[in-house]
Design a protein around this motif. Structure first.
Motif, short mmCIF file in Angstrom:
data_model
loop_
_atom_site.label_atom_id
_atom_site.label_comp_id
_atom_site.label_asym_id
_atom_site.label_seq_id
_atom_site.Cartn_x
_atom_site.Cartn_y
_atom_site.Cartn_z
N GLN A 104 0.82 -1.24 0.00
CA GLN A 104 0.04 -0.09 0.01
C GLN A 104 0.89 1.19 0.04
N ARG A 105 0.35 2.21 -0.79
CA ARG A 105 1.22 3.60 -0.63
C ARG A 105 0.35 4.13 0.50
N ILE A 106 1.05 5.62 0.67
CA ILE A 106 0.65 6.31 1.96
C ILE A 106 -1.01 6.44 1.92
N GLY A 107 -1.50 6.76 0.94
CA GLY A 107 -3.06 7.13 1.15
C GLY A 107 -3.89 5.71 1.17
N GLU A 108 -3.27 4.77 1.31
CA GLU A 108 -4.00 3.44 1.42
C GLU A 108 -3.60 2.84 2.92
N GLY A 152 18.03 4.36 -0.54
CA GLY A 152 18.05 4.91 -1.81
C GLY A 152 17.16 4.20 -2.66
N ALA A 153 16.66 3.03 -2.46
CA ALA A 153 15.57 2.09 -3.46
C ALA A 153 14.10 2.42 -3.01
N ALA A 154 13.98 3.86 -2.99
CA ALA A 154 12.47 4.12 -2.48
C ALA A 154 11.34 3.35 -3.41
N LYS A 155 10.33 2.88 -2.67
CA LYS A 155 9.21 2.45 -3.44
C LYS A 155 7.93 2.93 -2.84
#
Length: 258
Positions: A104-108, A152-155
């Protein structure tokens, strides 16, 4: 079985599957008696124990669900029934998924999801170490499994997961200073994408050939990591050969961050 870790006792959380199994089997081959921890998958843990014993090693299974109240107490109580003292503690167990099993992304991300991720990935290792210090012998090893996502490998779909591991990185370096006088080293190993059951849905099979090629191309070595690639790094940190290495974040992404 004789080896670099003969006479040592190791505890590997989440030791029955994936990276945890590779770590458990390698430590067993190196001569350690391995406590293979599991939360729910008893079959996998027993298979790992059987594999270690078939190779001439010694192992036993320990059950304790992590991320729930009293998890550290339950784990150590089960461990104490079968061993006295520990030399190597590997905090490997973790999850990157929300309560419903999705990324999940931040909004979820709900508060329940956030609390679940931190309870399993951050709180459990903290209190497992805290309550294990009296059992951990001087000159011992603590190895925490981190992730390349903290460097640094942000997802975006793994934001909360990466935050839990960022806390583990701080835990690692600070604990190394605290336990140094006892000769105990503390390090973190940070894998990238690894070919495990957890990633099978998007990394294995003909339908995922393109994804596998894309992931493999991220590393200068041109392939996807096998769990043993990580397990062997952990084995070095568990051995006396790593005695002058502590407080470090070890990049085990196959150069994916270059």
């Amino acid at each position: 079985m004789s080896g670099a870790l003969s006479g040592k006792t190791a505890l590997v959380t989440g030791g029955g599957r994936g990276i945890g199994r590779a770590i458990s089997e390698r430590l067993g081959r190196d001569g350690a008696r391995v406590a293979v921890h599991y939360g729910r998958d008893e079959r996998a843990a027993k298979e790992t124990v059987a594999a270690i014993e078939a190779a001439g090693g010694h192992a036993f299974a320990v059950r304790a669900e992590l991320g729930v109240p009293g998890d550290a107490e339950t784990l150590w109580a089960a461990f104490d029934e079968q061993a006295e003292g520990v030399d190597i503690l590997v905090n490997n167990a973790g999850t990157n998924k929300a309560v419903d099993g999705t990324l999940q992304r931040i909004g979820e991300v709900t508060t329940e999801d956030f609390d679940h991720l931190f309870a399993v990935n951050t709180k459990a290792p903290f209190f497992i170490v805290q309550q294990g210090l009296g059992r951990l012998r001087d000159g011992g090893r603590i190895i925490n499994v981190s992730t390349g996502l903290t460097r640094g490998a942000a997802k975006p779909e793994l934001i909360a997961y990466a935050m839990t591991k960022g806390a583990v990185d701080v835990f690692t370096s600070t604990l190394a200073k605290d336990l140094g006088p006892r000769g105990i080293t503390v390090n973190a190993v940070a894998p990238g994408a690894v070919d495990t059951e957890m990633n099978a849905g998007w990394l294995r099979g003909e339908a995922n050939t393109e994804a596998r090629q894309r992931v493999g191309a991220i590393s200068p070595l041109g392939r996807v990591a096998d769990p043993t690639d990580v397990g062997d790094v952990v084995a070095f940190l568990a051995s006396d050969d790593s005695r002058w290495v502590t407080g470090q974040w070890i990049d085990a992404t196959g150069g994916a961050l270059l």
